[in-house]
Design a protein around this motif. Structure first.
Motif, PDB file in Angstrom:
ATOM      1  N   LEU A  41      26.401 -14.887 -39.893  1.00 62.20           N
ATOM      2  CA  LEU A  41      26.955 -13.550 -39.297  1.00 62.20           C
ATOM      3  C   LEU A  41      27.268 -13.788 -37.763  1.00 62.20           C
ATOM      4  N   LEU A  70      30.311 -10.862 -46.251  1.00 61.84           N
ATOM      5  CA  LEU A  70      28.849 -10.218 -45.729  1.00 61.84           C
ATOM      6  C   LEU A  70      28.033  -9.527 -46.720  1.00 61.84           C
ATOM      7  N   TYR A 120      30.277  -4.733 -37.595  1.00 59.08           N
ATOM      8  CA  TYR A 120      29.841  -5.057 -38.652  1.00 59.08           C
ATOM      9  C   TYR A 120      30.344  -4.075 -39.615  1.00 59.08           C
TER      10      TYR A 120
END
Ligand code: MSP
Length: 659
Positions: free
Chosen positions: A465, A417, A330
């Protein structure tokens, strides 16, 4: 050729070094691109592997007293292990020492020979005698006999001549420029494309594609005294992996199905090889060209390029152990952009993981599950009708899906994101305003409706995600009873867009915290000396002989890392067994209720603090004191005999951030 397929590649990695943060970066970008396409219903093929021939590898093997083949074999497990740890779901791991790859390289060169694109001539180049290797550089640019230094051993090189086979690259300049003009998005980002175009416009020289001095390579077709130059060998992996050069019908079928690749991903240092030489080889062989090249910039560590001599090379395996695999994925995808070099630091990584993953998202999921299950709501029924703020939340979710599709389509992962986090913040705010923990006491149906809204929102976020954090998002989806399953022909983003927000969720408690908070700073996984950034405070004497400690100057970005939030002190009491510590329960609104300890028992009457709104630092590492956890710090001034907390003079929302 089906439109519903996606073939994605990483460069194949030299095996003279173990995987590091740079190679991990390229590989994660490719894994995310592939998973994103699988999520959108495409049949995917993801290729990675290793580049194993050439002088450098032979030298490394010799240094270790090994045969090249034994050495390259020994380097495969570290790559495969790192990719397995990071959840890299490749379809094929190619090695340039694979027999079918070698056969494909021979086929391609034979094709180039047959099309009269290859000739033998004398090659003049810089050669480092002690290193026994050719060094890149322009021989014509040498002035007054002043030889450049070998980049590896720093000794002057010599000009030598060698018989080589050449590829007529110069004949392809115009064709390449025509192709670029007809495919204005062939290379992304634009700046990298422009560099490639300028290079071709500057004039192309024919390219040497064989070596006489390097024996660790594929014998050149028709002349085994030469080996194929490593780049000719390496680039061919993209077609050999999907069946080029194979005699079997299944090989030909596979090649027909997958080639041309949809996306080649690589770092900026090798854009020219992929943007100029590779398309020219393919043109000469009469093969279609790849559809797109995505060129990313470098990862720097604390603004410095990673290098062994500086001791700042980050090992992906150690990083995974310290920070968590998917948190690292991430972080890399959210806080870098492909167009610019990105400087990362371990401190930044810790802050980001705690703020984005533990606090914003992890806490949200956990709070909702605990709230619902502790109130007996295991099966969340579909809502009958949405209230106005529910309609707004659903619109925000739809906007989020659209933005993410758009940004992912343009390979702006960091922006995609960012859009998901904007939506997660909206979910937190919705929960804060709706106060389901109060509603449950009066109206069970409304309570269930609020939980349902948030579950729908979490499902949207977790699905979007999934390409970046596949196993954590699957855990979340499973806790909602709503597994994420990619299916060819089914676009899950489309399903999210069409979702009527009338799903039933069957909730299950998570077995462990999703993203445990990290200590700050986390122990450094690499050599401390090169990673340290904190300076000791400078002590100055004032004229009045008073010692003034001057803090080192910080930037606004550094200040922004400190998360200071407004919280209401719900409970305050002395900590049993301690005469210094007070224990508080503090409400931070969307950030939850936390326990905070403070060593001020002798400096303030704790009873004056109950119901007060004060300022707390909330992203400090959790600390244990006298067996109790402290999850933050009360901010205030201590003059030695009294403590004055920073309190608010006007009512503000709990969880508001101080800036
Ligand atoms: N073997 C060739 C590629 C042949 S592909 C037909 C090669 N290998 S490599 O192991 O040196 O590099 C592979 C990739 O890692 C490149 O895309 C390179 O840009 C990338 N990175 C290496 N260090 C990097 C950083 N510090 N940051 C980001 N990526 C970097 O080149």
């Amino acid at each position: 050729m089906s439109k519903n397929k996606f073939y994605c590649t990483t460069p194949i990695y030299y095996v003279n070094a173990a995987p590091h943060l740079g190679t991990l970066y390229t590989t994660v970008i490719a894994d995310v691109a592939t998973r994103w396409n699988a999520l959108r219903g495409k049949e995917v093929f993801f290729l990675t592997g290793t580049d194993e021939h050439g002088q450098k590898i032979a030298e490394k093997a010799a240094q270790l007293g090994q045969k090249p083949r034994d050495f390259v074999d020994s380097m495969i497990p570290p790559f495969k292990k790192a990719w397995e740890i990071y959840g890299i779901e490749y379809s094929k791991f190619i090695r340039t020492t694979d027999v079918d790859h070698e056969q494909a390289v021979v086929s391609l060169i034979e094709k180039l020979i047959a099309s009269d694109d290859v000739y033998k001539s004398s090659y003049q180049g810089f050669y480092c005698v002690p290193d026994e290797t050719f060094v890149v550089g322009d021989v014509d640019a040498v002035k007054d006999g002043q030889m450049p230094l070998c980049p590896s051993c720093q000794r002057p090189v010599q000009i030598v001549q060698e018989e080589n086979y050449f590829f007529r690259l110069s004949a392809y300049a115009d064709k390449l420029l025509e192709f670029y003009a007809a495919h204005p998005n062939f290379i992304q980002p634009k700046e990298k494309f422009n560099e490639v175009i300028e290079f071709v416009k500057g004039g192309l020289k024919d390219l040497s594609i064989s070596r006489k001095t390097v024996s660790w390579g594929i014998p050149f077709p028709g002349d085994p005294s030469h080996t194929v130059y490593v780049w000719g060998d390496a680039l061919t992996n993209y077609i050999s992996a999907v069946g080029y050069g194979s005699d079997s019908p299944s090989g030909a079928e596979s090649f027909e199905k997958w080639w041309p690749a949809d996306l080649h991903i690589m770092g900026k240092d090798i854009a020219r090889f992929h943007g100029v030489y590779w398309p020219a080889f393919l043109m000469a062989a009469g093969l279609p060209l790849p559809k797109k090249l995505l060129v990313h910039s470098y990862i720097l560590v604390n603004d410095v390029k990673m290098s062994k001599s500086l001791g700042n090379v980050l090992d992906p395996v150690v990083l995974a152990e310290t920070y968590g695999v998917e948190s690292v994925r991430y972080f890399l995808m959210r806080y870098t952009s492909f167009a610019q070099d990105a400087s990362v630091s371990l401190e930044q990584m810790t802050t980001v993981i705690n703020a984005d993953l533990s606090n914003s998202f992890g806490n949200l999921v956990n709070r909702v599950l605990v709230l619902a299950l502790s109130n007996g709501l295991e099966v969340v029924p579909p809502m009958e009708a949405l209230e106005e703020d529910g309609v707004v939340l659903r619109e925000r979710a739809h906007e989020c899906v659209m933005t993410v599709c758009d940004e992912m389509g343009h390979y702006n992962y960091h922006l995609a994101l960012g859009a998901v986090w904007k939506f997660i913040n909206e979910l937190n705010a919705y929960l804060h305003v709706q106060q389901p923990w109060k509603v449950v006491k009066q109206d069970k149906a409304r309570f269930a409706a609020i939980i349902s809204m948030v579950c729908h929102g979490i499902k949207v976020a977790a699905t979007l995600l999934w390409p970046v954090m596949p196993s954590k998002m699957q855990l979340i989806a499973d806790a909602l009873g709503s597994h994420i399953t990619c299916e060819v022909g089914k676009d899950l983003t489309e399903s999210l867009r069409r979702m009527a927000w009338n799903k039933t969720f069957t909730l299950q408690q998570l077995a462990a915290p999703l993203f445990p908070r990290l200590e700050n700073p986390v122990p450094q996984p690499v050599e401390e000396k090169s990673m340290k950034t904190t300076e000791a405070p400078v002590v100055e004497q004032s004229p009045a002989e008073q010692v003034v400690v001057k803090a080192p100057e910080i930037t606004i970005d550094e200040f922004a890392k400190v998360e200071m939030l407004v919280g209401t002190i719900l409970e305050a009491a002395p900590l049993a067994g301690s005469d210094k510590l007070l224990k508080f329960k503090v409400d931070f609104g969307p950030h939850g209720v936390r326990q905070i300890l403070s060593g001020i028992a002798q400096l303030i009457d704790y009873r004056t603090l109950v119901t007060v709104q004060a300022v707390f630092v909330c992203n400090l590492a959790e600390r244990k004191m006298r067996g109790e956890i402290s999850q933050g710090m009360l901010v205030g001034v201590d003059n030695g005999t009294a403590f004055s907390p920073l309190i608010l003079t006007q009512d503000m929302p709990n969880g508001a951030r101080i800036r």
